[in-house]
Structures are given as C-alpha cells and as structure tokens.
Design an enzyme around this catalytic site. Structure first.
Site, PDB file in Angstrom:
ATOM      1  N   ARG A  56       0.830  -1.206   0.000  1.00 32.94           N
ATOM      2  CA  ARG A  56       0.000   0.000   0.000  1.00 32.94           C
ATOM      3  C   ARG A  56       0.870   1.263   0.000  1.00 32.94           C
ATOM      4  O   ARG A  56       0.397   2.348  -0.297  1.00 32.94           O
ATOM      5  CB  ARG A  56      -0.980  -0.012   1.182  1.00 32.94           C
ATOM      6  CG  ARG A  56      -1.943   1.136   1.214  1.00 32.94           C
ATOM      7  CD  ARG A  56      -3.270   0.847   1.929  1.00 32.94           C
ATOM      8  NE  ARG A  56      -3.152   0.002   3.093  1.00 32.94           N
ATOM      9  CZ  ARG A  56      -2.671   0.376   4.291  1.00 32.94           C
ATOM     10  NH1 ARG A  56      -2.276   1.615   4.485  1.00 32.94           N
ATOM     11  NH2 ARG A  56      -2.596  -0.482   5.279  1.00 32.94           N
ATOM     12  N   TYR A 107     -15.379  17.728 -17.295  1.00 29.49           N
ATOM     13  CA  TYR A 107     -15.555  16.300 -17.075  1.00 29.49           C
ATOM     14  C   TYR A 107     -16.726  16.037 -16.132  1.00 29.49           C
ATOM     15  O   TYR A 107     -16.775  16.580 -15.021  1.00 29.49           O
ATOM     16  CB  TYR A 107     -14.273  15.664 -16.526  1.00 29.49           C
ATOM     17  CG  TYR A 107     -14.445  14.175 -16.437  1.00 29.49           C
ATOM     18  CD1 TYR A 107     -14.622  13.429 -17.584  1.00 29.49           C
ATOM     19  CD2 TYR A 107     -14.514  13.533 -15.213  1.00 29.49           C
ATOM     20  CE1 TYR A 107     -14.847  12.058 -17.521  1.00 29.49           C
ATOM     21  CE2 TYR A 107     -14.737  12.168 -15.138  1.00 29.49           C
ATOM     22  CZ  TYR A 107     -14.904  11.443 -16.298  1.00 29.49           C
ATOM     23  OH  TYR A 107     -15.145  10.099 -16.229  1.00 29.49           O
ATOM     24  N   ASP A 178      -6.454  20.072 -14.795  1.00 34.91           N
ATOM     25  CA  ASP A 178      -6.681  18.757 -15.396  1.00 34.91           C
ATOM     26  C   ASP A 178      -6.095  18.812 -16.800  1.00 34.91           C
ATOM     27  O   ASP A 178      -6.642  19.449 -17.698  1.00 34.91           O
ATOM     28  CB  ASP A 178      -8.181  18.440 -15.415  1.00 34.91           C
ATOM     29  CG  ASP A 178      -8.474  17.041 -15.951  1.00 34.91           C
ATOM     30  OD1 ASP A 178      -7.673  16.534 -16.767  1.00 34.91           O
ATOM     31  OD2 ASP A 178      -9.511  16.463 -15.570  1.00 34.91           O
ATOM     32  N   LYS A 203      -6.363   7.693 -20.249  1.00 37.30           N
ATOM     33  CA  LYS A 203      -6.598   8.222 -21.592  1.00 37.30           C
ATOM     34  C   LYS A 203      -5.307   8.205 -22.413  1.00 37.30           C
ATOM     35  O   LYS A 203      -4.812   7.142 -22.725  1.00 37.30           O
ATOM     36  CB  LYS A 203      -7.216   9.612 -21.481  1.00 37.30           C
ATOM     37  CG  LYS A 203      -8.401   9.697 -20.489  1.00 37.30           C
ATOM     38  CD  LYS A 203      -9.633   8.946 -20.973  1.00 37.30           C
ATOM     39  CE  LYS A 203     -10.738   8.881 -19.914  1.00 37.30           C
ATOM     40  NZ  LYS A 203     -11.156  10.146 -19.345  1.00 37.30           N
TER      41      LYS A 203
HETATM   42  C1  LIG Z   1     -11.734  10.588 -18.160  1.00 42.11           C
HETATM   43  C2  LIG Z   1     -11.437  11.888 -17.548  1.00 42.11           C
HETATM   44  C3  LIG Z   1     -11.308  12.016 -16.153  1.00 42.11           C
HETATM   45  C4  LIG Z   1     -11.552  10.852 -15.211  1.00 42.11           C
HETATM   46  O1  LIG Z   1     -10.601   9.853 -15.357  1.00 42.11           O
HETATM   47  P1  LIG Z   1     -10.856   8.304 -14.961  1.00 42.11           P
HETATM   48  O2  LIG Z   1      -9.534   7.691 -15.208  1.00 42.11           O
HETATM   49  O3  LIG Z   1     -11.957   7.812 -15.854  1.00 42.11           O
HETATM   50  O4  LIG Z   1     -11.279   8.286 -13.530  1.00 42.11           O
HETATM   51  C5  LIG Z   1     -10.984  13.252 -15.652  1.00 42.11           C
HETATM   52  N1  LIG Z   1     -10.795  14.328 -16.460  1.00 42.11           N
HETATM   53  C6  LIG Z   1     -10.919  14.242 -17.798  1.00 42.11           C
HETATM   54  C7  LIG Z   1     -10.695  15.461 -18.627  1.00 42.11           C
HETATM   55  C8  LIG Z   1     -11.253  13.030 -18.394  1.00 42.11           C
HETATM   56  O5  LIG Z   1     -11.383  12.956 -19.721  1.00 42.11           O
END
Ligand SMILES: *Cc1c(COP(=O)(O)O)cnc(C)c1O
Length: 381
Positions: A56, A107, A178, A203
């Site tokens: 962990r 998001y 982000d 992504k």
């Molecule tokens: C997909 C996404 C998230 C969330 O990510 P996960 O890995 O699905 O939890 C956050 N911000 C943006 C811009 C995204 O496209």
C-alpha cells in the site's frame, strides 16, 4: 541513462522512451518488472530511506511510471487508481467548507462529485465560464482552489492558463489543472506556476483503452507529502499491473499523439463543410474561438474535437449508431477512434448542446476515418 538530470536535456519524444527504466546493471532488466507482492522483507536498521515494506506504500511499477510522468510534467508525481481518484485526492486537501472556483461544464465525474460535496456542505463552488478570463478572476477572491480543465471535455474551451494561474497565485489561491486533453507534451501547467497537474492516465498516457489510472504532479514537496499520506492511509491504491501497462503505453505517447492530432486537424477541416454538421469545435481551426489563445501556450491542439449534428439529438444518435470503423463508445485517448453524443449521459452539463458528438480521434488511416464518418453522418439525416 538513468538520472533525471541526464534525461532533462532530452526532447519529450525521447523522454517518454527513456524515463522510468531500471538502473543499468550487467544483464539487468530493460523494463521494470511487475512486482506481485503485498509484503517485502524488512530492511536492516539504518537503511530505511528507500523501503517499500508493504504494497500500500509503494511499488516498483508505480515508481517507474511516476518518474516518467514527472520527467514530462516537472515536479513529483503520485499515481492513483483512476483519474477521478487523483482529482478527489487534490480536493481532499481542502479544509471543510472551502471555496473552489471552476468551470460550469467539463468532465462530468467532477461535476457530479462537486454537486454532492455542495449538497453535503463540504465544499462551496463558484461555477464560471472558464474561457472568460475576467469572469474567472472576479470569482477568485476567497477561493482556496482554482480548478481548471483545459481544453474542456467536451466543449473544447481553452482557458488562459498563464493569466489565470498568475491571478490566482497573486491572491494566494491554489491552482490545479486537469491536463488530460492536452497531455504533458502539449502543455505543462507546473512550468506556468500551477500547484497541481492532474491526468486521467487512463486516456492518452496509457493510450490503449485497457486500464484505469490517474496521476497528480506537484512542485511542492509539502503537498506531495500530504497527498502521499492520503493515498497510503485512504487506501485506494493503483495496481502494479496497470502501472506497468500504462508505462508500456506511454513509450509511444509522442508518436500516437502526433498521428491522432494530424487526423483530428484533417477531420475538423473536412467536417466544417459537411452538410450534416452545424458546428465544429476544435482549437486547431483558425476560425475556432479558442485558436488564438491555444496558439500562445500550447504546442498543439490535441486529438479531440466535437461536432453539433444537424437534426438534433435524434440525428446525432443515428450517426453514432451508423459508424463501422469508428466505435460508438465513451472515453478517449486510445489508439482507436471513438464517438458519442454526450447527452446520452443524464449528468452532462445543460450548457453542452443536446446534439453535440465528441470525437476522440485515434491513429487509423485518415481516409478510412473520413469515409466512415461521412457515411454515418449522411445516414443520420
Ligand atoms: C476521463 C477523464 C477524467 C476521469 O478519469 P478516470 O480515469 O476515468 O477516472 C478526468 N478528467 C478528464 C478530462 C477526463 O477525460
């Protein structure tokens, strides 16, 4: 080549290949191994500076990917089991009742999370148009955190990162970005003065639609320490196999992004003149409202675009259901092209048009993509 200093002169296309490798030893591993252990032998007294001890607290595969993302983003990075986990750990640093200023769309997971935090009285949120710099700056006094997603998902709005970060820092307000859509290859928020740069590693960084992971990079050792403790003791941790796969995916990030971005630009140009399309949103188009701003500080315009389909939600749904090469599915950043009408999700923001289809462009042949998208759009009318 193993030290970060030695790699720092490299171009990002080389960094994604060279970073996060084990130290050179004769006949040693080229890639980090996947360590499937929950527990590790104790280190002798006095040698406690690099132990993992228990899974962990750390893992070789996490460290390698964290190192590789840090090379690109700057600062120090922590992995989380999803992008949402990365984001909510940043929000979790704020005292109860803090004020966040953020976009009124973006998001959907973040929008839903914040709505619940407001309802429960944990956070106060000032929702703004993130592309309207004056409006954002006017909302900042008294905010603990400015949370910027840019470009936004799925509206493709671009925030004036340098101006917003400067204004927030002058007021003592923290800034988190982000950076999922841009990737660290197109913009580096920490270099512009942000406190956090966050990814849904799921992504583009991982790039193959086969895992979930998130990351937070920060230039502050104190914020890193608090986040690291939160991860250790909140206990939601990434798996070593996911981290290993994501690092393997990241080796081709630069070349995937280059191809996907070129495809996105070409599709945006062609879609502008398509009889079934009302509007194309892509910062790379010279006519796009975000183009001038994005050109100032981004190294490219990314691989996501959105279109408003003529004929409303029903026509947009018909188009998405008529494609063959392009997959009708949510998510983005993988090698395969995906599209979906965002309002098929009940939680999409009312400020996003009902007929908006987001296209997450992949690395296929452009003529094959065009032929499929063109026939699907024609069939929708
Ligand atoms: C997909 C996404 C998230 C969330 O990510 P996960 O890995 O699905 O939890 C956050 N911000 C943006 C811009 C995204 O496209």
């Amino acid at each position: 080549m193993t030290s970060r200093d030695e790699r720092s002169h490299l171009h990002p296309e080389s960094q994604v290949v060279a970073a996060g490798r084990p130290a050179h030893t004769f006949d040693g591993d080229l890639n980090v191994p996947i360590s499937l252990n929950s527990t590790f032998h104790a280190t002798p007294p006095g040698e406690l500076d690099a132990p993992v001890g228990y899974a962990r607290y750390g893992n070789e595969a996490w460290s390698a990917l964290e190192q590789a993302i840090s090379d690109l983003e700057g600062g120090q990075t922590l992995l989380f089991p999803s992008g949402m986990s990365a984001i909510t750990h940043v929000f979790g640093l704020l005292p109860h009742g803090s004020v966040i200023t953020t976009s009124h769309n973006g998001y959907t997971g973040v929008q839903v999370y914040l709505a619940q935090a407001i309802e429960e009285g944990r956070l106060e949120v000032r929702f703004v148009d993130i592309a309207n710099t004056d409006e954002v700056i006017a909302a900042l006094p008294g905010s603990a955190l400015l949370w910027i997603e840019s470009p936004t998902n799925p509206g493709l709005d671009v925030a004036d990162l340098p101006a917003l970060i400067k204004a927030a820092k002058a007021l003592g307000c923290g800034v988190g970005v982000d950076n999922t859509f841009a990737t660290p290859l197109l913009q580096q928020p920490l270099a512009l003065g942000a406190d956090f740069s966050v990814h849904s590693v799921t992504k583009f960084i991982a790039g193959h639609s086969d895992l979930l992971l998130g990351s937070v990079s920060t230039s502050s050792p104190e914020l890193w320490r608090r986040l690291s403790n939160a991860r250790k003791f909140a206990g939601a941790i990434p798996g070593p196999f996911e981290a290993w796969l994501a690092l393997r995916g990241m080796r081709t990030l630069a070349i995937r992004l280059e191809r996907a971005q070129a495809n996105a630009m070409e599709l945006a140009i062609r879609l502008q003149n398509h009889p079934a399309v009302e509007r194309v949103r892509y910062p790379g188009l010279p006519t796009d409202p975000s183009h001038a701003r994005a050109s100032q500080f981004m190294k490219g315009y990314g691989a996501i675009l959105s279109i408003d389909v003529k004929g409303g939600a029903e026509a947009a749904d018909r188009a998405c259901n008529a494609s063959r090469l392009v997959t009708h599915a949510t998510s983005l950043g993988g090698v395969e092209t995906l599209w979906e009408r965002r309002h098929r999700w009940s939680w999409e923001s009312p400020s996003i048009p009902k007929n908006l289809v987001r296209i997450a462009v992949g690395i296929e042949n452009i003529e094959d993509l065009w032929a499929d998208i063109d026939q699907a759009l024609r069939a929708s009318q």
